[in-house]
Enzyme design. Structure first.
Site, mmCIF file in Angstrom:
data_model
loop_
_atom_site.group_PDB
_atom_site.id
_atom_site.type_symbol
_atom_site.label_atom_id
_atom_site.label_comp_id
_atom_site.label_asym_id
_atom_site.label_seq_id
_atom_site.Cartn_x
_atom_site.Cartn_y
_atom_site.Cartn_z
ATOM 1 N N TRP A 110 58.152 55.858 57.040
ATOM 2 C CA TRP A 110 57.448 55.034 58.021
ATOM 3 C C TRP A 110 56.781 55.893 59.094
ATOM 4 O O TRP A 110 57.395 56.797 59.659
ATOM 5 C CB TRP A 110 58.399 54.079 58.698
ATOM 6 C CG TRP A 110 59.059 52.981 57.934
ATOM 7 C CD1 TRP A 110 60.038 52.160 58.431
ATOM 8 C CD2 TRP A 110 58.828 52.536 56.586
ATOM 9 N NE1 TRP A 110 60.420 51.239 57.467
ATOM 10 C CE2 TRP A 110 59.691 51.449 56.324
ATOM 11 C CE3 TRP A 110 57.978 52.953 55.552
ATOM 12 C CZ2 TRP A 110 59.715 50.785 55.102
ATOM 13 C CZ3 TRP A 110 58.004 52.296 54.335
ATOM 14 C CH2 TRP A 110 58.854 51.229 54.117
ATOM 15 N N ASN A 216 53.415 48.245 54.280
ATOM 16 C CA ASN A 216 54.542 48.116 53.367
ATOM 17 C C ASN A 216 54.676 46.665 52.909
ATOM 18 O O ASN A 216 54.937 45.774 53.708
ATOM 19 C CB ASN A 216 55.841 48.556 54.057
ATOM 20 C CG ASN A 216 57.056 48.296 53.185
ATOM 21 O OD1 ASN A 216 57.101 48.668 52.025
ATOM 22 N ND2 ASN A 216 58.055 47.616 53.749
ATOM 23 N N GLU A 217 54.436 46.445 51.609
ATOM 24 C CA GLU A 217 54.630 45.150 50.951
ATOM 25 C C GLU A 217 53.878 43.996 51.613
ATOM 26 O O GLU A 217 54.480 43.025 52.081
ATOM 27 C CB GLU A 217 56.124 44.829 50.846
ATOM 28 C CG GLU A 217 56.896 45.835 50.006
ATOM 29 C CD GLU A 217 58.350 45.435 49.786
ATOM 30 O OE1 GLU A 217 58.845 44.561 50.510
ATOM 31 O OE2 GLU A 217 58.973 46.004 48.864
ATOM 32 N N TYR A 297 62.053 45.939 41.692
ATOM 33 C CA TYR A 297 63.407 45.552 42.117
ATOM 34 C C TYR A 297 63.951 44.456 41.197
ATOM 35 O O TYR A 297 64.091 43.301 41.612
ATOM 36 C CB TYR A 297 63.389 45.055 43.564
ATOM 37 C CG TYR A 297 63.242 46.137 44.593
ATOM 38 C CD1 TYR A 297 64.346 46.860 45.028
ATOM 39 C CD2 TYR A 297 61.993 46.439 45.120
ATOM 40 C CE1 TYR A 297 64.213 47.856 45.980
ATOM 41 C CE2 TYR A 297 61.845 47.441 46.070
ATOM 42 C CZ TYR A 297 62.963 48.147 46.496
ATOM 43 O OH TYR A 297 62.823 49.138 47.431
ATOM 44 N N GLU A 337 58.319 52.278 45.099
ATOM 45 C CA GLU A 337 59.704 51.891 45.367
ATOM 46 C C GLU A 337 60.330 51.422 44.057
ATOM 47 O O GLU A 337 59.845 50.470 43.443
ATOM 48 C CB GLU A 337 59.809 50.751 46.400
ATOM 49 C CG GLU A 337 59.490 51.150 47.830
ATOM 50 C CD GLU A 337 59.815 50.027 48.823
ATOM 51 O OE1 GLU A 337 60.690 49.185 48.509
ATOM 52 O OE2 GLU A 337 59.189 50.007 49.898
ATOM 53 N N TRP A 379 64.174 54.296 45.685
ATOM 54 C CA TRP A 379 64.556 53.720 46.982
ATOM 55 C C TRP A 379 66.075 53.663 47.051
ATOM 56 O O TRP A 379 66.708 53.145 46.155
ATOM 57 C CB TRP A 379 63.998 52.313 47.149
ATOM 58 C CG TRP A 379 64.377 51.730 48.476
ATOM 59 C CD1 TRP A 379 65.555 51.114 48.797
ATOM 60 C CD2 TRP A 379 63.598 51.746 49.672
ATOM 61 N NE1 TRP A 379 65.565 50.745 50.121
ATOM 62 C CE2 TRP A 379 64.368 51.110 50.682
ATOM 63 C CE3 TRP A 379 62.332 52.228 49.996
ATOM 64 C CZ2 TRP A 379 63.907 50.950 51.988
ATOM 65 C CZ3 TRP A 379 61.883 52.063 51.287
ATOM 66 C CH2 TRP A 379 62.652 51.424 52.275
#
Length: 413
Positions: A110, A216-217, A297, A337, A379
């Site tokens: 970040w 991010n996302e 994920y 990720e 991740w």
């Protein structure tokens, strides 16, 4: 003692002492205003552009010319926060050391912390805390010193560390007419224009930065906001390119396909994924986006499935996006990720190892065929003492020898 001999020996010795003192103050006194040309001690690194579906590296270190560059990367989002104070910087240094031992080359982290947290970088629109900025300066200098590269994410979609919710709040406080949801997108790319207080190198000229990630996302509360997200990506990517023509830019997508992308709905983990406003192919096809980003994920996305079903799903997910990179986008694809839980079966095999190996094998096969699959980022990795940044998918790699071995083997391929 002969005075001429004394001068010849004494003054160089005093000069060396002074240089060492300046270096010590520069790196160990967080309140010091001294800045020293650390660049003299920084290794030469080349920038990484793209050539169609491949990353290439140019004039890296002592190697002149071009060569293909494949990424075995990792996420440690906490690097800036732990580098604000000199007393905690050793944790970042230890992370770099361990990453080097595993052969990991690029870290995604970040470059944002918005709002009023204890170590917030941006406390109001355009107002940045220099102390925290120096923490990011340190991250970049240390990464280069260790010959590691960074993907720097510029804002969060999630509430953690401010996120786009904080930008919407600031906009409303300033009287800007924005929607009642968080589907108005904002960002402040002042980070891109920063000059490193330690090295004197502008971020836009720093080869240790691999790429800028817009968000991010990014997600929307409904698919009706998809045009706003598409426009925001195009606007922000163009603006960053106007400030920095040397670095790559990516979106930060999870990789979901939208309602308007035909023949891809079965690839999503569920009907819900198409309603989030993001759409992998058109979002990634924007001209100023240099490579596509994808997350994975299966434990979160299809939580009730067994390991065999998750593995099959993940295999199809990776194949689909690599194919999109080859055919629809003609750009590299990074799986930025890849996360899995610490569940272990009755034979002592971690689900994470099975799922991670699935992605790694796909990336390796893609690389052998010079296809678009260009790397994966696990991740996320921790070291001892940073448990506050942990989640269900975080771990200290040395505590899991089978996963450690798997990561290292991928680096050696």
């Amino acid at each position: 003692m002969d005075s001429q001999w004394r001068d010849k020996r004494l003054y160089p010795f005093l000069g060396i002492l002074m240089l060492l003192s300046l270096l010590y103050l520069n790196f160990n006194n967080s309140n010091s205003s001294l800045s020293f040309p650390v660049l003299l001690w920084q290794p030469k690194m080349g920038f990484v552009p793209t050539d169609s579906t491949q990353f290439i590296i140019i004039n890296d270190g002592d190697d002149y010319g071009e060569s293909a560059f494949y990424v075995n990367g990792w996420n440690s989002y906490w690097l800036m926060m732990e580098s604000v104070w000199s007393s905690s910087r050793s944790k970042f240094s230890e992370m770099l050391k361990r990453a080097s031992q595993m052969g990991l080359t690029v870290c995604r982290t970040w470059a944002f912390s918005d709002g009023h947290g204890p170590d917030a970088l941006q406390v109001s629109p355009g107002v940045f805390i220099e102390r925290v900025f120096k923490g990011l300066d340190y991250v970049i200098v240390e990464a280069r010193r260790n010959r590691r590269r960074l993907i720097l994410s510029l804002v969060n979609n999630l509430v953690a560390f401010g996120g786009k919710t904080q930008y919407v709040k600031w906009a409303k406080e300033a009287g800007v007419n924005v929607s009642s949801s968080d589907d108005s997108f904002f960002s402040n790319p002042a980070v891109v224009k920063r000059k490193n207080s330690l090295s004197g190198v502008r971020y836009s000229e720093e080869p240790a930065i691999f790429a800028w990630e817009l968000m991010n996302e990014p997600r929307c509360s409904s698919s009706s906001s998809a045009p706003a997200l598409q426009a925001w990506i195009a606007e922000m990517a163009a603006y960053i390119k106007s400030l920095d023509k040397r670095h790559l830019v990516t979106v930060g997508l999870e990789g979901f396909y939208g309602l308007n992308t035909t023949n891809k709905s079965e690839v999503n983990p569920g009907i819900w994924a198409a309603s989030l406003g993001s759409d992998f192919i058109p979002n990634s096809a924007i001209s100023n986006i240099d490579f596509a980003s994808v997350h994975a994920y299966p434990d979160s996305w299809i939580p009730h499935a067994g390991l065999e079903e998750k593995t099959s799903y993940l295999s199809h997910w990776v194949d689909s996006h690599i194919s999109d990179g080859d055919i629809a986008l003609r750009k590299p694809v990074l799986f930025t990720e890849v996360g899995s839980s610490r569940h272990v079966d009755e034979k002592g095999v971690f689900d994470r190892d099975v799922l991670l190996k699935t992605v790694y094998d796909k990336i390796y096969e893609s690389a052998k065929k010079r296809r678009a699959g260009a790397g994966a980022f696990i991740w996320q990795l921790l070291v001892e003492g940073v448990d506050g940044y942990s989640d269900d998918f975080s771990f200290v790699p040395q505590d899991y020898p089978s996963t450690y071995k798997l990561i290292k083997e991928q680096s050696c391929k």
